[in-house]
Design an enzyme around this catalytic site. Structure first.
Site, PDB file in Angstrom:
ATOM      1  N   TRP A  11       0.826  -1.223   0.000  1.00  0.00           N
ATOM      2  CA  TRP A  11       0.000   0.000   0.000  1.00  0.00           C
ATOM      3  C   TRP A  11       0.855   1.266   0.000  1.00  0.00           C
ATOM      4  CZ3 TRP A  11      -4.590  -0.948   3.995  1.00  0.00           C
ATOM      5  CH2 TRP A  11      -5.316  -2.070   3.575  1.00  0.00           C
ATOM      6  N   GLU A  99      12.138   2.072  -3.685  1.00  0.00           N
ATOM      7  CA  GLU A  99      11.858   3.416  -3.156  1.00  0.00           C
ATOM      8  C   GLU A  99      12.658   3.684  -1.887  1.00  0.00           C
ATOM      9  OE1 GLU A  99       7.607   2.953  -3.252  1.00  0.00           O
ATOM     10  OE2 GLU A  99       7.661   3.111  -5.439  1.00  0.00           O
ATOM     11  N   GLU A 167      11.312  -6.161  -9.284  1.00  0.00           N
ATOM     12  CA  GLU A 167      10.550  -4.968  -9.618  1.00  0.00           C
ATOM     13  C   GLU A 167      11.440  -4.000 -10.398  1.00  0.00           C
ATOM     14  OE1 GLU A 167       7.088  -4.466  -6.606  1.00  0.00           O
ATOM     15  OE2 GLU A 167       8.816  -3.421  -5.824  1.00  0.00           O
ATOM     16  N   GLY A 234       1.459  -2.539  -6.275  1.00  0.00           N
ATOM     17  CA  GLY A 234       1.388  -1.217  -5.636  1.00  0.00           C
ATOM     18  C   GLY A 234       0.015  -0.605  -5.865  1.00  0.00           C
ATOM     19  N   GLY A 235      -0.067   0.317  -6.807  1.00  0.00           N
ATOM     20  CA  GLY A 235      -1.288   1.090  -7.056  1.00  0.00           C
ATOM     21  C   GLY A 235      -2.570   0.267  -7.110  1.00  0.00           C
TER      22      GLY A 235
HETATM   23  P1  13P Z   1       2.920  -0.351  -8.898  1.00  0.00           P
HETATM   24  O1  13P Z   1       2.084  -1.615  -8.934  1.00  0.00           O
HETATM   25  O2  13P Z   1       2.123   0.846  -8.454  1.00  0.00           O
HETATM   26  O3  13P Z   1       3.658  -0.127 -10.169  1.00  0.00           O
HETATM   27  O4  13P Z   1       4.015  -0.551  -7.746  1.00  0.00           O
HETATM   28  C1  13P Z   1       4.766  -1.704  -7.720  1.00  0.00           C
HETATM   29  C2  13P Z   1       5.526  -1.736  -6.454  1.00  0.00           C
HETATM   30  O5  13P Z   1       6.421  -0.938  -6.228  1.00  0.00           O
HETATM   31  C3  13P Z   1       5.147  -2.766  -5.457  1.00  0.00           C
HETATM   32  O6  13P Z   1       6.084  -2.869  -4.449  1.00  0.00           O
END
Ligand code: 13P
Length: 252
Positions: A11, A99, A167, A234-235
């Site tokens: 999240w 990140e 990722e 993620g999103g």
């Molecule tokens: P998104 O699915 O928003 O591209 O993010 C992926 C992510 O960083 C999951 O850890």
């Protein structure tokens, strides 16, 4: 090899109390209707862990955090220890997300220390690796990911306590993804590195997730590949319908 698929939602820094509880309850209700062939994990921000734990009560969905310190306790203002996560009912912790590697300058050596600390208090880890666009464009994807896997996993890493997540940094939150063949190639390369590091049979059992713009529309082609054992989302994990649709399309 029969690896159990994992569908995990990261999240990130999203959600206040009411939203977080609502989302967790909605996901729990939808997962309850499934045959449960897959493992589901949700990883809310620290502030929601306790509330989400309660909202998930009675479900088979595991709770995960998004980071932890390597120390058990002490003078580390603003940090959270793995023991604290365990105390809150977490089963998993995401470590080495790009990140955090970028925003907090986390090196693979630091990630390995955190992974080891998490394992020491019986937390399982989801360890993230992935190349930047620049690294991809200079043909270094496999080299970069292999090195990150080698350096981020400490002694004692096993299929039972580690899940690797590939990722690509440039695919996160951008709507761009590698081709299924590119994903399969990187996952196969990661499994080879794992085989050297932890032995062939443990490597064959360890799950490798794909993450980066996973959506219901691309879930089938990305998540039904031989060496892809689920997704770190993620999103799309912030919408219960999308999160569940991804799992449906992945065969869960
Ligand atoms: P998104 O699915 O928003 O591209 O993010 C992926 C992510 O960083 C999951 O850890």
């Amino acid at each position: 090899m029969n690896r159990k698929m994992m569908i995990a939602g990261n999240w990130k820094m999203n959600g206040l109390s009411a939203e977080g509880i609502g989302l967790a309850k909605e996901i729990a209700a939808k997962v309850k209707q499934k045959k449960r062939t897959c493992e589901f994990v949700v990883c809310p921000p620290f502030t929601l862990l306790n509330l989400v734990k309660k909202a998930l009560r009675g479900s088979k969905i595991a709770l995960g955090a998004q980071d932890c310190h390597f120390a058990e306790k002490g003078a580390h203002t603003g940090d959270i220890s793995p023991v604290m996560l365990r105390d809150l009912g977490c089963e998993y912790v995401i470590l080495g997300h790009s990140e955090r590697r970028a925003d907090h300058k986390e090196s693979s050596a630091l990630v390995a220390k955190k992974v080891e600390a998490a394992h020491n208090c019986w937390l399982k880890t989801i360890v993230c690796v992935g190349e930047t666009l620049e690294q991809r464009e200079s043909g270094k994807t496999i080299e970069v990911c292999s090195r990150q896997v080698r350096e981020s996993l400490p002694e004692g890493s096993r299929a039972a306590n580690v899940v690797v997540a590939y990722e690509p940094v440039w695919a996160i939150g951008t709507g761009k993804t590698p081709t299924p063949q590119e994903v399969e190639d990187v996952h196969a390369a990661i499994r080879q590195v794992l085989a050297k590091k932890i032995g062939k049979s443990e490597a064959a059992k360890m799950r490798i997730l794909y993450g980066g713009s996973v959506k219901p529309a691309n879930a089938k082609e990305m998540l039904t590949l031989e060496d892809v054992d689920g997704a770190l989302i993620g999103g799309a994990s912030l919408k219960a319908d999308d999160f569940i649709a991804i799992s449906d399309n992945a065969g869960c």
